[in-house]
Design a protein around this motif. Structure first.
Motif, PDB file in Angstrom:
ATOM      1  N   GLN A   1      18.362 -10.392  10.054  1.00  0.00           N
ATOM      2  CA  GLN A   1      17.989  -9.038   9.714  1.00  0.00           C
ATOM      3  C   GLN A   1      16.578  -9.042   9.137  1.00  0.00           C
ATOM      4  N   VAL A   2      15.759  -8.114   9.583  1.00  0.00           N
ATOM      5  CA  VAL A   2      14.372  -8.053   9.148  1.00  0.00           C
ATOM      6  C   VAL A   2      14.277  -7.313   7.824  1.00  0.00           C
ATOM      7  N   GLN A   3      13.497  -7.872   6.905  1.00  0.00           N
ATOM      8  CA  GLN A   3      13.175  -7.177   5.657  1.00  0.00           C
ATOM      9  C   GLN A   3      11.667  -7.041   5.562  1.00  0.00           C
ATOM     10  N   LEU A   4      11.230  -5.859   5.174  1.00  0.00           N
ATOM     11  CA  LEU A   4       9.812  -5.578   5.022  1.00  0.00           C
ATOM     12  C   LEU A   4       9.571  -5.153   3.581  1.00  0.00           C
ATOM     13  N   VAL A   5       8.644  -5.838   2.912  1.00  0.00           N
ATOM     14  CA  VAL A   5       8.367  -5.544   1.509  1.00  0.00           C
ATOM     15  C   VAL A   5       6.898  -5.205   1.360  1.00  0.00           C
ATOM     16  N   GLU A   6       6.632  -3.947   0.979  1.00  0.00           N
ATOM     17  CA  GLU A   6       5.256  -3.507   0.784  1.00  0.00           C
ATOM     18  C   GLU A   6       4.809  -3.764  -0.650  1.00  0.00           C
ATOM     19  N   SER A   7       3.521  -3.949  -0.811  1.00  0.00           N
ATOM     20  CA  SER A   7       2.928  -4.082  -2.140  1.00  0.00           C
ATOM     21  C   SER A   7       1.482  -3.629  -2.071  1.00  0.00           C
ATOM     22  N   GLY A   8       0.890  -3.414  -3.248  1.00  0.00           N
ATOM     23  CA  GLY A   8      -0.526  -3.081  -3.305  1.00  0.00           C
ATOM     24  C   GLY A   8      -0.835  -1.627  -3.589  1.00  0.00           C
ATOM     25  N   GLY A   9       0.188  -0.792  -3.661  1.00  0.00           N
ATOM     26  CA  GLY A   9      -0.058   0.604  -3.973  1.00  0.00           C
ATOM     27  C   GLY A   9      -0.451   0.788  -5.429  1.00  0.00           C
ATOM     28  N   GLY A  10      -0.857   1.999  -5.765  1.00  0.00           N
ATOM     29  CA  GLY A  10      -1.239   2.285  -7.141  1.00  0.00           C
ATOM     30  C   GLY A  10      -2.068   3.535  -7.241  1.00  0.00           C
ATOM     31  N   LEU A  11      -2.705   3.677  -8.384  1.00  0.00           N
ATOM     32  CA  LEU A  11      -3.559   4.833  -8.674  1.00  0.00           C
ATOM     33  C   LEU A  11      -5.020   4.407  -8.576  1.00  0.00           C
ATOM     34  N   VAL A  12      -5.797   5.185  -7.849  1.00  0.00           N
ATOM     35  CA  VAL A  12      -7.213   4.865  -7.670  1.00  0.00           C
ATOM     36  C   VAL A  12      -7.997   6.172  -7.651  1.00  0.00           C
ATOM     37  N   VAL A 119      -4.406   9.039  -5.170  1.00  0.00           N
ATOM     38  CA  VAL A 119      -5.859   9.087  -5.277  1.00  0.00           C
ATOM     39  C   VAL A 119      -6.236  10.297  -6.119  1.00  0.00           C
ATOM     40  N   SER A 120      -6.870  10.041  -7.244  1.00  0.00           N
ATOM     41  CA  SER A 120      -7.256  11.130  -8.142  1.00  0.00           C
ATOM     42  C   SER A 120      -8.669  11.605  -7.818  1.00  0.00           C
ATOM     43  N   SER A 121      -8.883  12.873  -8.051  1.00  0.00           N
ATOM     44  CA  SER A 121     -10.215  13.451  -7.745  1.00  0.00           C
ATOM     45  C   SER A 121     -11.152  13.353  -8.935  1.00  0.00           C
TER      46      SER A 121
END
Length: 121
Positions: A1-12, A119-121
Motif C-alpha cells: 500500500q502506498v503512503q504519501l507524506v507531505e512536509s514543508g508547509g507553513g506561514l510565509v 501566504v500573508s500579505s
C-alpha cells in the motif's frame, strides 16, 4: 500500500519561498507520475503541477514561472519549489501519485494527507 507524506508547509510572507516535499513509501515510484494539487477554503481542489515518470512537467497557468516540480527517484520523493508566493497561493497542498506513468487521473491514484501553506500579505 502506498503512503504519501507531505512536509514543508507553513506561514510565509508574500514574495517569499517554500519547498514542499512528498515522500512515498512502497514501490514502485520511478514508473509513476506524481503531482501537487491544492485546495483553498470554499474552492475545488486543483492541479498545481505534475511530473511524468520520464520527467515531462505540467503547470497550472497561475503558478507557471513561479513554481518548479521535481523528483528524486532514489529518495522516492517529489518536490514543489514555490517562489514569489502570493496570498492567493494560500491553500492545503496535496501530493498525488498517479497510477500510471503519465499524469492522467484514474480511480487508482493515491493521495497524501495535505500540508497547509499560508501566504500573508
Amino acid at each position: 500500500q502506498v503512503q504519501l507524506v507531505e512536509s514543508g508547509g507553513g506561514l510565509v510572507q508574500a514574495g517569499g519561498s517554500l519547498r514542499l516535499s512528498c515522500a512515498a513509501s512502497g514501490s514502485p515510484f520511478s514508473i509513476n507520475a506524481m503531482g501537487w494539487y491544492r485546495q483553498a477554503p470554499g474552492k475545488q481542489r486543483e492541479l498545481v503541477a505534475a511530473i511524468a515518470s520520464f520527467g515531462e512537467t505540467r503547470y497550472s497557468d497561475s503558478v507557471k514561472g513561479r513554481f518548479i516540480i521535481s523528483r528524486d527517484n532514489d529518495k522516492h520523493t517529489v518536490y514543489l519549489q514555490m517562489n514569489s508566493l502570493k496570498p492567493e497561493d494560500t491553500a492545503v497542498y496535496y501530493c498525488k501519485r498517479f497510477s500510471g506513468s503519465y499524469y492522467q487521473t484514474t480511480p487508482h491514484d493515491s493521495w497524501g494527507q495535505g500540508t497547509q501553506v499560508t501566504v500573508s500579505s
